[in-house]
Design a protein around this motif. Structure first.
Motif, PDB file in Angstrom:
ATOM      1  N   SER A 158     -63.640 -67.409  97.399  1.00  0.00           N
ATOM      2  CA  SER A 158     -62.771 -66.622  97.945  1.00  0.00           C
ATOM      3  C   SER A 158     -63.114 -65.236  97.374  1.00  0.00           C
ATOM      4  CB  SER A 158     -61.376 -67.065  97.656  1.00  0.00           C
ATOM      5  OG  SER A 158     -60.558 -66.106  98.125  1.00  0.00           O
ATOM      6  N   GLY A 159     -63.773 -64.446  98.272  1.00  0.00           N
ATOM      7  CA  GLY A 159     -64.197 -62.984  97.698  1.00  0.00           C
ATOM      8  C   GLY A 159     -65.030 -63.153  96.550  1.00  0.00           C
ATOM      9  N   SER A 190     -65.265 -62.445 106.015  1.00  0.00           N
ATOM     10  CA  SER A 190     -65.722 -60.893 106.517  1.00  0.00           C
ATOM     11  C   SER A 190     -67.218 -60.770 107.157  1.00  0.00           C
ATOM     12  CB  SER A 190     -65.641 -60.185 104.872  1.00  0.00           C
ATOM     13  OG  SER A 190     -66.531 -61.038 104.101  1.00  0.00           O
ATOM     14  N   SER A 222     -56.518 -68.602  99.826  1.00  0.00           N
ATOM     15  CA  SER A 222     -57.036 -67.322 100.651  1.00  0.00           C
ATOM     16  C   SER A 222     -58.614 -67.725 100.696  1.00  0.00           C
ATOM     17  CB  SER A 222     -56.685 -66.155 100.008  1.00  0.00           C
ATOM     18  OG  SER A 222     -57.197 -65.146 100.664  1.00  0.00           O
ATOM     19  N   PRO A 244     -61.161 -65.210 102.684  1.00  0.00           N
ATOM     20  CA  PRO A 244     -61.455 -64.106 103.525  1.00  0.00           C
ATOM     21  C   PRO A 244     -62.632 -64.376 104.182  1.00  0.00           C
ATOM     22  CG  PRO A 244     -61.831 -63.418 101.219  1.00  0.00           C
ATOM     23  CD  PRO A 244     -61.255 -64.959 101.107  1.00  0.00           C
TER      24      PRO A 244
END
Length: 154
Positions: free
Chosen positions: A50-51, A30, A26, A28
């Motif tokens: 990731s984040g 944003s 994953s 993301p």
């Protein structure tokens, strides 16, 4: 002297690998513009954010290793010369992670945790990062530097 037509249009088959691999990870997105989350400074190493987490993927073994947790959400990454750098969205957040201590064992596990330094560079989002090695033998200079861009007005 005429140039052979085949030299004007070189073979492009070697630019793209015919073998495809899929890694269910994953990442993301944003921010509608900033999408530089993956870098590969050396063969068989993919670093990505990731984040708030930074990982290293070793494609030859299909192993993924958690490198570091950050106190901010990543917006851009860069890696090279033994470093991973991550920029954040707010307050000029910046992290420099030393990868030299991350030795991979035969089982794909790292032997140590990463050395992470977190700082603030400006007060706005860090848009991009590039890592460079500056050398000058006459000046006895051999340094690794990260160059950041942000939205600060200076």
């Amino acid at each position: 002297m005429a140039i052979p037509e085949e030299s004007l249009y070189p073979d492009t088959d070697r630019l793209v690998s015919t073998s495809k691999k899929f890694y269910p990870i994953s990442i993301p997105v944003s921010h509608w513009q900033l999408r530089h989350y993956i870098s590969s400074p050396e063969p068989d190493r993919l670093y990505y954010a990731s984040g708030r987490e930074v990982f290293c993927l070793q494609p030859s073994t299909k192993k993924r290793k958690h490198v570091a947790s950050l106190p901010f959400e990543a917006r851009c990454t860069a890696s090279g010369y033994g470093w991973i750098c991550v920029g954040g969205e707010d307050e000029g957040h910046f992290a420099a992670i030393k990868t030299g201590a991350l030795g991979w064992g035969e089982d794909g596990e790292t032997s140590r945790s990463a050395d992470v330094k977190v700082d603030r560079i400006g007060v706005e989002i860090v848009n991009s990062i590039s890592i460079h090695r500056i050398q000058d033998e006459d000046a006895h200079l051999d340094d690794i530097v990260a160059v950041l861009t942000n939205n600060d007005k200076t």
